[in-house]
Design a protein around this motif. Sequence first.
Motif, PDB file in Angstrom:
ATOM      1  N   UNK A 265      38.602  58.819   6.130  1.00 13.16           N
ATOM      2  CA  UNK A 265      38.633  58.821   7.593  1.00 13.16           C
ATOM      3  C   UNK A 265      37.627  59.796   8.206  1.00 13.16           C
ATOM      4  N   UNK A 266      37.443  60.962   7.575  1.00 13.44           N
ATOM      5  CA  UNK A 266      36.514  61.935   8.145  1.00 13.44           C
ATOM      6  C   UNK A 266      35.068  61.432   8.051  1.00 13.44           C
ATOM      7  N   UNK A 267      34.792  60.615   7.048  1.00 12.28           N
ATOM      8  CA  UNK A 267      33.465  60.017   6.932  1.00 12.28           C
ATOM      9  C   UNK A 267      33.306  58.909   7.971  1.00 12.28           C
ATOM     10  N   UNK A 268      34.346  58.123   8.153  1.00 11.80           N
ATOM     11  CA  UNK A 268      34.332  57.084   9.185  1.00 11.80           C
ATOM     12  C   UNK A 268      34.049  57.702  10.551  1.00 11.80           C
ATOM     13  N   UNK A 269      34.651  58.847  10.811  1.00  8.99           N
ATOM     14  CA  UNK A 269      34.451  59.511  12.109  1.00  8.99           C
ATOM     15  C   UNK A 269      33.003  59.965  12.290  1.00  8.99           C
ATOM     16  N   UNK A 270      32.291  60.230  11.188  1.00 11.33           N
ATOM     17  CA  UNK A 270      30.894  60.638  11.279  1.00 11.33           C
ATOM     18  C   UNK A 270      29.964  59.440  11.467  1.00 11.33           C
ATOM     19  N   UNK A 271      30.344  58.288  10.903  1.00  9.90           N
ATOM     20  CA  UNK A 271      29.490  57.100  10.967  1.00  9.90           C
ATOM     21  C   UNK A 271      29.664  56.347  12.291  1.00  9.90           C
ATOM     22  N   UNK A 272      30.904  56.141  12.694  1.00  8.47           N
ATOM     23  CA  UNK A 272      31.212  55.221  13.795  1.00  8.47           C
ATOM     24  C   UNK A 272      30.503  55.520  15.114  1.00  8.47           C
ATOM     25  N   UNK A 273      30.400  56.786  15.552  1.00  9.10           N
ATOM     26  CA  UNK A 273      29.771  57.021  16.862  1.00  9.10           C
ATOM     27  C   UNK A 273      28.292  56.608  16.917  1.00  9.10           C
ATOM     28  N   UNK A 274      27.587  56.756  15.805  1.00 13.67           N
ATOM     29  CA  UNK A 274      26.158  56.442  15.782  1.00 13.67           C
ATOM     30  C   UNK A 274      25.849  55.034  15.309  1.00 13.67           C
ATOM     31  N   UNK A 275      26.730  54.472  14.518  1.00 11.02           N
ATOM     32  CA  UNK A 275      26.507  53.132  13.960  1.00 11.02           C
ATOM     33  C   UNK A 275      27.771  52.286  14.124  1.00 11.02           C
ATOM     34  N   UNK A 276      28.086  51.937  15.369  1.00  7.14           N
ATOM     35  CA  UNK A 276      29.334  51.225  15.646  1.00  7.14           C
ATOM     36  C   UNK A 276      29.354  49.818  15.064  1.00  7.14           C
ATOM     37  N   UNK A 277      28.178  49.277  14.658  1.00  6.39           N
ATOM     38  CA  UNK A 277      28.154  47.944  14.062  1.00  6.39           C
ATOM     39  C   UNK A 277      28.669  47.938  12.630  1.00  6.39           C
ATOM     40  N   UNK A 278      28.905  49.115  12.056  1.00  6.51           N
ATOM     41  CA  UNK A 278      29.454  49.196  10.706  1.00  6.51           C
ATOM     42  C   UNK A 278      30.888  48.668  10.693  1.00  6.51           C
ATOM     43  N   UNK A 279      31.203  47.896   9.667  1.00 11.54           N
ATOM     44  CA  UNK A 279      32.573  47.402   9.466  1.00 11.54           C
ATOM     45  C   UNK A 279      33.252  48.339   8.474  1.00 11.54           C
ATOM     46  N   UNK A 280      34.391  48.891   8.863  1.00 12.41           N
ATOM     47  CA  UNK A 280      35.093  49.840   7.996  1.00 12.41           C
ATOM     48  C   UNK A 280      36.259  49.154   7.301  1.00 12.41           C
TER      49      UNK A 280
END
Length: 477
Positions: A265-280
């Motif tokens: 989850x902490x990695x998801x929080x780092x990715x999502x704001x800058x790359x919202x097109x990523x599917x988690x």
Amino acid sequence: MQKLLSVAQMRAADDYTINTLKIPSEELMRRAGLSIADEVAAVASAESEILVVCGSGNNGGDGYVCACELLKRGFRAAVYACGGRLSADCEREKAEFGGTYAQTIGGDIIVDCIFGTGLSREVTGEYADVINAINASGAYVISADIPSGMSGDGGVKLGTAVRADKTVTIGELKTGFALGDGYDLCGAVVKKDIGICLNEGGYACMYGDEDIAKLFPPRPRNSHKGTFGTATLICGSRQYTGSAVLAVAAALRSGCGYVKAVCPDEVKAAIAPNYPQTVFSVQRDLSSRAIAIGMGCGASQSLHGDIESLLKEYSGTLIIDADGLNSLAQYGVEILKNKKCGVVLTPHVKEFSRISGRSIAEILANPVSVAKQFAAEYGVTVVLKSAGTVITDGQNTVINTRGCSALAKAGSGDMLAGFMCGSVARGLSPIEGAACAAYILGAASELAAGECSEYCVTAAEVLAKIPAAVKNIIVQG
């Protein structure tokens, strides 16, 4: 596309040309010497003092032919002779030289004809002194076939080596030109065809823009996300969130349709704001064309178990990077032999030493050979990362030379793995995807360094140049 030959392959080509095609070694030496003289004449003036430094083998024989030809053309050329017992061909050509012998190293132009490609021992004694004097002379240096003291296979300095401004290679390029210290030692490389013929395959090759451009075919307008495949990245940990961010960001620029991240989850929080097109996802997607694992995960027995499970269950292409490789080294590499998926391993030299059991010195001495042997034994594609990156599936070999020291920083491997995963996901084969990723990332680093120097480039700046690198190569190719 350029061929790159090992020392053994070049020797076999010489033998085939002389003994099967019946072109005398004397004639080949004459052609080689004249070719070298042509390159010397191209940079010399009538006032230039030219010194041809000749060893005792056939490389020295080429030097004597070169010196004779320069004298015939009216240049001021002398020979510095070093070494002991002469080869038959060298002795014959030395007997033909009627010019002056120098007692010291110096001049405006120095032609290095000391050693050829067969050197395998460390340079010591008189030879080392001569090479060091050449490097300290301040002259313009032209090496015949290969800079003396450099390994023809691995490009490493064997104690000391000539640092050339230009290398006139006879026949084909040697693998050492693209590996180790080769780029720094060879200077500008000019290839001369003197009629040596190849009689076998299995050569390494070096791609150019036109070759990589073919890996970016026109995209159909009538397409959708699924057309270009899904890349799944199993990446990141509390300690290494940045690895996951960089890997995902590079995958998103590769041309695939979906990028999925399996991460804490902490990695998801780092990715999502800058790359919202990523599917988690919390589950790995076994329907993905490509899965990359290990970037920033932290080496563990659990990660090793995840890799083993994927090897048995997954049928696409699995790219094992970073801590995935460290986990294999720590908990066992034999699991690679029991798999249903294609596998790409992306080690740097130290990681490859750990997983292969070979010393770093052994790997650096002949990277192509050791990578091919490992790839064939385990049925994988190896991407052995270094100044020149060796990419091989055990049969086919590509050496990538694009890039610069700007990539010698944290984050480069993560971007490579991500772009590679996306490239395979959009339809490239494992070896194509690896070659494409290495070339594009190298080209991007060159663009970034051109703006802010190799010292100051960060991974983020290389990442930002990936689109321009791709566009330039497509247009130019």
